[in-house]
Scaffold this motif. Structure first.
Motif, PDB file in Angstrom:
ATOM      1  N   VAL A 151       0.842  -1.203   0.000  1.00  0.00           N
ATOM      2  CA  VAL A 151       0.000   0.000   0.000  1.00  0.00           C
ATOM      3  C   VAL A 151       0.875   1.250   0.000  1.00  0.00           C
ATOM      4  O   VAL A 151       0.612   2.206  -0.732  1.00  0.00           O
ATOM      5  CB  VAL A 151      -0.962   0.009   1.215  1.00  0.00           C
ATOM      6  CG1 VAL A 151      -1.713   1.341   1.296  1.00  0.00           C
ATOM      7  CG2 VAL A 151      -1.955  -1.141   1.113  1.00  0.00           C
ATOM      8  N   ALA A 152       1.924   1.237   0.807  1.00  0.00           N
ATOM      9  CA  ALA A 152       2.839   2.381   0.843  1.00  0.00           C
ATOM     10  C   ALA A 152       3.464   2.606  -0.526  1.00  0.00           C
ATOM     11  O   ALA A 152       3.528   3.741  -1.022  1.00  0.00           O
ATOM     12  CB  ALA A 152       3.931   2.146   1.888  1.00  0.00           C
ATOM     13  N   ALA A 153       3.917   1.525  -1.174  1.00  0.00           N
ATOM     14  CA  ALA A 153       4.524   1.636  -2.507  1.00  0.00           C
ATOM     15  C   ALA A 153       3.519   2.171  -3.515  1.00  0.00           C
ATOM     16  O   ALA A 153       3.863   3.004  -4.372  1.00  0.00           O
ATOM     17  CB  ALA A 153       5.049   0.275  -2.957  1.00  0.00           C
ATOM     18  N   GLY A 196       0.537   9.105  11.241  1.00  0.00           N
ATOM     19  CA  GLY A 196       0.901  10.413  10.708  1.00  0.00           C
ATOM     20  C   GLY A 196       1.431  10.406   9.283  1.00  0.00           C
ATOM     21  O   GLY A 196       2.050  11.379   8.840  1.00  0.00           O
ATOM     22  N   MET A 197       1.180   9.313   8.550  1.00  0.00           N
ATOM     23  CA  MET A 197       1.691   9.214   7.183  1.00  0.00           C
ATOM     24  C   MET A 197       0.719   9.774   6.149  1.00  0.00           C
ATOM     25  O   MET A 197       1.134  10.269   5.095  1.00  0.00           O
ATOM     26  CB  MET A 197       2.036   7.759   6.846  1.00  0.00           C
ATOM     27  CG  MET A 197       3.232   7.225   7.614  1.00  0.00           C
ATOM     28  SD  MET A 197       3.669   5.528   7.171  1.00  0.00           S
ATOM     29  CE  MET A 197       2.565   4.602   8.224  1.00  0.00           C
ATOM     30  N   ILE A 207      -0.972  12.442   1.320  1.00  0.00           N
ATOM     31  CA  ILE A 207       0.264  11.960   1.936  1.00  0.00           C
ATOM     32  C   ILE A 207       0.870  13.104   2.750  1.00  0.00           C
ATOM     33  O   ILE A 207       1.192  14.157   2.209  1.00  0.00           O
ATOM     34  CB  ILE A 207       1.255  11.474   0.869  1.00  0.00           C
ATOM     35  CG1 ILE A 207       0.667  10.300   0.101  1.00  0.00           C
ATOM     36  CG2 ILE A 207       2.582  11.077   1.518  1.00  0.00           C
ATOM     37  CD1 ILE A 207       1.506   9.841  -1.073  1.00  0.00           C
ATOM     38  N   THR A 208       1.003  12.885   4.040  1.00  0.00           N
ATOM     39  CA  THR A 208       1.499  13.944   4.921  1.00  0.00           C
ATOM     40  C   THR A 208       2.942  13.709   5.361  1.00  0.00           C
ATOM     41  O   THR A 208       3.583  14.616   5.885  1.00  0.00           O
ATOM     42  CB  THR A 208       0.600  14.058   6.163  1.00  0.00           C
ATOM     43  OG1 THR A 208       0.494  12.771   6.792  1.00  0.00           O
ATOM     44  CG2 THR A 208      -0.798  14.551   5.785  1.00  0.00           C
ATOM     45  N   LEU A 213       6.564   6.988   4.715  1.00  0.00           N
ATOM     46  CA  LEU A 213       6.040   5.984   3.785  1.00  0.00           C
ATOM     47  C   LEU A 213       7.182   5.263   3.079  1.00  0.00           C
ATOM     48  O   LEU A 213       7.153   4.042   2.906  1.00  0.00           O
ATOM     49  CB  LEU A 213       5.125   6.643   2.738  1.00  0.00           C
ATOM     50  CG  LEU A 213       3.631   6.772   3.041  1.00  0.00           C
ATOM     51  CD1 LEU A 213       2.915   7.384   1.851  1.00  0.00           C
ATOM     52  CD2 LEU A 213       3.003   5.430   3.402  1.00  0.00           C
ATOM     53  N   ARG A 214       8.188   6.024   2.661  1.00  0.00           N
ATOM     54  CA  ARG A 214       9.336   5.419   1.971  1.00  0.00           C
ATOM     55  C   ARG A 214      10.087   4.453   2.887  1.00  0.00           C
ATOM     56  O   ARG A 214      10.504   3.385   2.460  1.00  0.00           O
ATOM     57  CB  ARG A 214      10.290   6.515   1.485  1.00  0.00           C
ATOM     58  CG  ARG A 214       9.793   7.264   0.264  1.00  0.00           C
ATOM     59  CD  ARG A 214      10.959   7.900  -0.500  1.00  0.00           C
ATOM     60  NE  ARG A 214      10.475   8.655  -1.630  1.00  0.00           N
ATOM     61  CZ  ARG A 214      10.355   9.988  -1.678  1.00  0.00           C
ATOM     62  NH1 ARG A 214      10.694  10.705  -0.610  1.00  0.00           N
ATOM     63  NH2 ARG A 214       9.911  10.591  -2.751  1.00  0.00           N
ATOM     64  N   LEU A 215      10.253   4.867   4.140  1.00  0.00           N
ATOM     65  CA  LEU A 215      10.950   4.008   5.102  1.00  0.00           C
ATOM     66  C   LEU A 215      10.183   2.700   5.312  1.00  0.00           C
ATOM     67  O   LEU A 215      10.781   1.627   5.381  1.00  0.00           O
ATOM     68  CB  LEU A 215      11.122   4.731   6.437  1.00  0.00           C
ATOM     69  CG  LEU A 215      12.184   5.841   6.451  1.00  0.00           C
ATOM     70  CD1 LEU A 215      12.106   6.616   7.771  1.00  0.00           C
ATOM     71  CD2 LEU A 215      13.577   5.227   6.271  1.00  0.00           C
ATOM     72  N   LEU A 216       8.860   2.798   5.387  1.00  0.00           N
ATOM     73  CA  LEU A 216       8.028   1.600   5.532  1.00  0.00           C
ATOM     74  C   LEU A 216       8.183   0.700   4.312  1.00  0.00           C
ATOM     75  O   LEU A 216       8.342  -0.533   4.437  1.00  0.00           O
ATOM     76  CB  LEU A 216       6.563   2.008   5.708  1.00  0.00           C
ATOM     77  CG  LEU A 216       5.534   0.856   5.684  1.00  0.00           C
ATOM     78  CD1 LEU A 216       5.804  -0.105   6.830  1.00  0.00           C
ATOM     79  CD2 LEU A 216       4.113   1.418   5.778  1.00  0.00           C
TER      80      LEU A 216
END
Length: 219
Positions: A151-153, A196-197, A207-208, A213-216
């Motif tokens: 989902v993050a990607a 908080g993403m 996207i905040t 998100l990238r780290l996840l």
């Protein structure tokens, strides 16, 4: 811009082959949400995107969708002419994600030229290999990558495509792209919001915290 400047191997065709393609060519304008090609029973022809955005997806027996690749300006789609590639055993549906202008090359015309032209045959094989690499990459994601990372990607990819962090997209749409259920995606997005993403509102995801998100996604 005309078709000749979009077709990548135009200059490698003979004048007669060029004329055959131009005579078989149709230009279409389709609205967002239009299904252009629907499975193996539908031999639409080869699609070359002039502008807009298409999505190719497959359906499970339960009716769940999963996106296998997307097509942007200058991209060519072979799966829409599956009748000329008998080895393809899965059904692909192609729909417009945005209002799209495209050209359709008649399948039988392209097949005839492919059989007599080494450059066209080589180009077709390279394109097919690239698409199957996309499918294999997707299978690896499904098998080995957890849903939160997928989902993050997806959110990061959407932000890159749209050039904005405020995305007008529904939870149902994300579920269809990822082969999941809307309720599961909703729970995941609420978790992202609590962390908080992202910030959720009706029909919109903002996207905040891109870095989080990238780290996840990279974990």
């Amino acid at each position: 811009m005309d078709f000749q400047s979009y077709f990548p191997i135009w200059k490698k065709l003979t004048p007669m082959q060029q004329e055959r393609i131009l005579n078989s060519l149709t230009e279409r304008k389709v609205s967002k949400g239009t299904v252009i090609h629907n499975g193996n029973m539908d031999c639409t022809g080869l699609l070359l995107v002039k502008s807009g955005q298409l999505r190719a997806y497959i359906l499970s027996d339960e009716g769940r969708e999963i996106t296998i690749y997307r097509l942007f300006e200058r991209d060519m789609c072979l799966f829409s002419a599956s009748c000329i590639m008998r080895s393809i055993q899965f059904e692909v549906t192609i729909e417009a994600e945005k209002d799209t202008e495209l050209w359709v090359i008649a399948a039988e015309t392209y097949q005839g030229i492919m059989e007599e032209s080494a450059p066209v045959s080589n180009y077709t094989n390279e394109l097919m290999s690239s698409r199957f690499s996309d499918v294999m990459w997707l299978m690896e994601q499904i098998m080995w990558k957890s849903l939160d990372k997928r989902v993050a990607a997806f959110l990061l990819e959407e932000a890159s495509i749209e050039g904005a962090n405020r995305l007008k997209i529904t939870h149902e749409t994300i579920a269809n792209h990822l082969g999941s259920h809307r309720e599961v995606i909703t729970r995941m997005l609420r978790y992202f919001q609590n962390e908080g993403m992202v910030k959720l509102s009706r029909g919109t995801i903002e996207i905040t915290n891109t870095e989080k998100l990238r780290l996840l996604n990279d974990m």
